[in-house]
Each structure stands twice: as C-alpha cells, then as structure tokens.
Design a protein around this motif. Structure first.
Motif, mmCIF file in Angstrom:
data_model
loop_
_atom_site.group_PDB
_atom_site.id
_atom_site.type_symbol
_atom_site.label_atom_id
_atom_site.label_comp_id
_atom_site.label_asym_id
_atom_site.label_seq_id
_atom_site.Cartn_x
_atom_site.Cartn_y
_atom_site.Cartn_z
ATOM 1 N N LEU A 1 -2.321 -8.859 -0.351
ATOM 2 C CA LEU A 1 -1.451 -8.411 0.743
ATOM 3 C C LEU A 1 -1.069 -9.565 1.656
ATOM 4 O O LEU A 1 0.039 -9.607 2.199
ATOM 5 C CB LEU A 1 -2.153 -7.312 1.556
ATOM 6 C CG LEU A 1 -2.367 -5.975 0.841
ATOM 7 C CD1 LEU A 1 -3.166 -5.020 1.733
ATOM 8 C CD2 LEU A 1 -1.030 -5.343 0.479
ATOM 9 N N GLY A 2 -1.988 -10.518 1.828
ATOM 10 C CA GLY A 2 -1.710 -11.651 2.705
ATOM 11 C C GLY A 2 -0.667 -12.602 2.146
ATOM 12 O O GLY A 2 -0.106 -13.419 2.887
ATOM 13 N N LYS A 3 -0.389 -12.504 0.852
ATOM 14 C CA LYS A 3 0.594 -13.393 0.222
ATOM 15 C C LYS A 3 2.013 -12.851 0.287
ATOM 16 O O LYS A 3 2.958 -13.528 -0.117
ATOM 17 C CB LYS A 3 0.204 -13.621 -1.238
ATOM 18 C CG LYS A 3 -1.141 -14.307 -1.417
ATOM 19 C CD LYS A 3 -1.507 -14.436 -2.888
ATOM 20 C CE LYS A 3 -2.881 -15.076 -3.073
ATOM 21 N NZ LYS A 3 -3.252 -15.163 -4.510
ATOM 22 N N ILE A 4 2.191 -11.613 0.778
ATOM 23 C CA ILE A 4 3.523 -10.999 0.835
ATOM 24 C C ILE A 4 4.227 -11.442 2.111
ATOM 25 O O ILE A 4 3.734 -11.225 3.227
ATOM 26 C CB ILE A 4 3.412 -9.463 0.788
ATOM 27 C CG1 ILE A 4 2.726 -9.032 -0.521
ATOM 28 C CG2 ILE A 4 4.786 -8.822 0.899
ATOM 29 C CD1 ILE A 4 2.481 -7.544 -0.616
ATOM 30 N N ALA A 5 5.385 -12.083 1.956
ATOM 31 C CA ALA A 5 6.110 -12.619 3.119
ATOM 32 C C ALA A 5 6.746 -11.511 3.946
ATOM 33 O O ALA A 5 6.801 -11.597 5.174
ATOM 34 C CB ALA A 5 7.173 -13.616 2.643
#
Length: 291
Positions: A132-136
């Motif tokens: 989830l943290g990699k989704i811009a």
C-alpha cells in the motif's frame, strides 16, 4: 461432524427463514395492493421489506442465535489443542455449549471482544502492508487500504480461539496477546488468510452453481414467476453451506497457526503494545479490560 451438522441446521434454518420472510412480505404487499391495476408489481417491494425485517430481527437477537455455533466451535478446537478426546453425537454438541458458556458466562461479552478485535485488525494494513505504501495515488491507496482492512478483520474467529486455549486467563488478555502475535507475523498470517478466503469463496461459487437447479425447480412449481429471486435464494442457501462447513474449516486451519505461534513466542513487549495502541482506539479498550 456432529457439531458441523448442528451448525448446518442453524444456518439452514436462517436460510429458510429468509425464504419465508420474502414470501410473506411479497404476499402481504400483494394483498394490500389487490385493488390496484397491477398488484403483482408490489411483490418485489414486499419481498425486500420482508428480508429487511428479518435482517433486523437476526441482528437484534444475534447473541442468542449465533453464540453457540461460533464460540462452541472455538471451544472444541481448544479441546483438541489440549489433546483431549472428544465425545461423539449429541454429547459433543453439549460439550461445545457447556465450554462456551463457562468461558463466556455473559454471551454478549464474546461479541464485544470480537468487535474490538475486528476494529484493531482493520486498522493494521494501513501501516503494515508494504504494498500500500508503494501506491502513489492516495485515493486509490485509501480505497485499497480499507479493502485490506476488511479482509484482515476476517482473522477474528481464529484469533479468538486463543481465549479458549488459555482457559484461566482473562479473555481480553488472550486477545491482546493474539493481536501482538498478529502484528509480529502480519505478512505470513495475511497471506494464509488470503489463501483460506480463496478456498471459502471458490467453495461458495461451487455451492451456488449446485443450488441453482433445486431452487429453480422449486420456483417453477409456484403459480407466479419469481424472476431474479431464484438467484437470490440460490445465493442465500449457498452462503448457509459456506457458513456451516467452509468457514469452520478455514478458521481451524488459521487457528492452528495462532496456537503454534503462541507456544513458541514470548509475551508482548511495551513497544508492541504501544504500536497497536497507536493504530486503534479499540486496542486501548482491550488493554484496559485485560488487567
């Protein structure tokens, strides 16, 4: 198997209650609209109203209706974890009810703990799911985070099994320790839960296809065309089979992981408790009641 059949009887009773509520609702609305040009047009409205009324009743009395099939199953898993030999037939059902009642004299407390556990589990993916943290796109990340939270909360029943394994411990303390284990092994437990959810819903799809024929055959005997309702009730009966058989199997598999982790690892640390407390207000309530 005796307890699974007992659970099936309860789930099928609810499914038949849904069928009866829809038919009564449709018939009642048709009767009230009998003087109109198209009284049959009110049948769908009546069926929806009947199901809505039943849904309210089921929610209102869910404690007495669902306590034994949920808590009783976990109580039997705990007996197996302790190496106890289980009785057969009706004695097995009575043992499940007795152990569930002894662990939770106030049945409502079981559902209170369950809801608190769900809230904590729902909050974890937003912080601990690296994908989830990699989704811009923040909006997309928020939507996927909520979906991940909904999926994470389905671990609740397996985690609650720890309340029955530690029979002498405050159940709130048991779930506190279980949530710490979930935090430590978040990725591994999440992956296993995803596989088990796939198993459940593949089984649901199979049951739905299997239920279409008998439901359609029964619907063809009625004097009116039930339309889309045949698909609705095929789904309801398929869901009852999922709740009776597939969910307990998945819960058992995941509970085994919690049992093994609880045996191998130590108690919660102050840092872990603080992390969970920062994630969810519900965990603060669990801490207060775990003393």
């Amino acid at each position: 198997m005796p307890f699974m059949l007992y659970r099936l009887a309860v789930c099928l009773s609810i499914a038949f209650a849904c069928l009866f509520a829809a038919l009564v609702g449709a018939g009642t609305f048709i009767a009230f609209a009998s003087f109109s040009a198209k009284p049959g047009g009110m049948a769908n409205v009546g069926a929806v109203a009947g199901l809505a009324a039943l849904a309210y009743v089921l929610y209102r009395y869910r404690v007495g209706l669902l306590f034994y099939i949920k808590a009783g199953h976990l109580a039997l898993l705990a007996e197996l974890a302790h190496g106890e030999k289980l009785p057969q037939g009706k004695q097995l059902i009575e043992l499940a009810k007795q152990n569930a009642s002894q662990r939770f004299p106030k049945q409502a407390e079981y559902f209170e703990i369950d809801e608190s556990v769900k809230q904590v589990l729902r909050s974890l993916p937003a912080r601990h799911c690296p994908q989830l943290g990699k989704i811009a796109n923040q909006d997309l990340a928020g939507i996927l985070g909520k979906l991940a939270g909904r999926l994470a909360q389905t671990c609740d029943q397996a985690l609650l099994c720890l309340c029955f394994v530690a029979k002498q411990t405050n159940p709130w303390e048991s779930v506190r320790s279980g949530l710490v284990l979930h935090l430590r092994h978040f990725e591994m437990l999440s992956k296993n839960r995803m596989f088990l959810l796939a198993f459940e819903y593949m089984g649901l799809l199979t049951a739905y296809v299997a239920m279409l024929y008998p439901v359609s055959s029964a619907a063809s005997l009625l004097p009116v065309d039930v339309g889309v309702w045949r698909y609705v009730f095929a789904f309801i009966f398929a869901w009852s089979l999922k709740a009776a058989f597939l969910e307990p199997i998945a819960t058992t598999a995941l509970a085994e992981l919690y049992f093994d982790l609880a045996k191998q690892e130590g108690g919660p640390t102050a840092a872990e408790l603080k992390e969970l407390e920062s994630c969810s207000e519900a965990f603060r309530i669990i801490l207060d009641k775990a003393v």
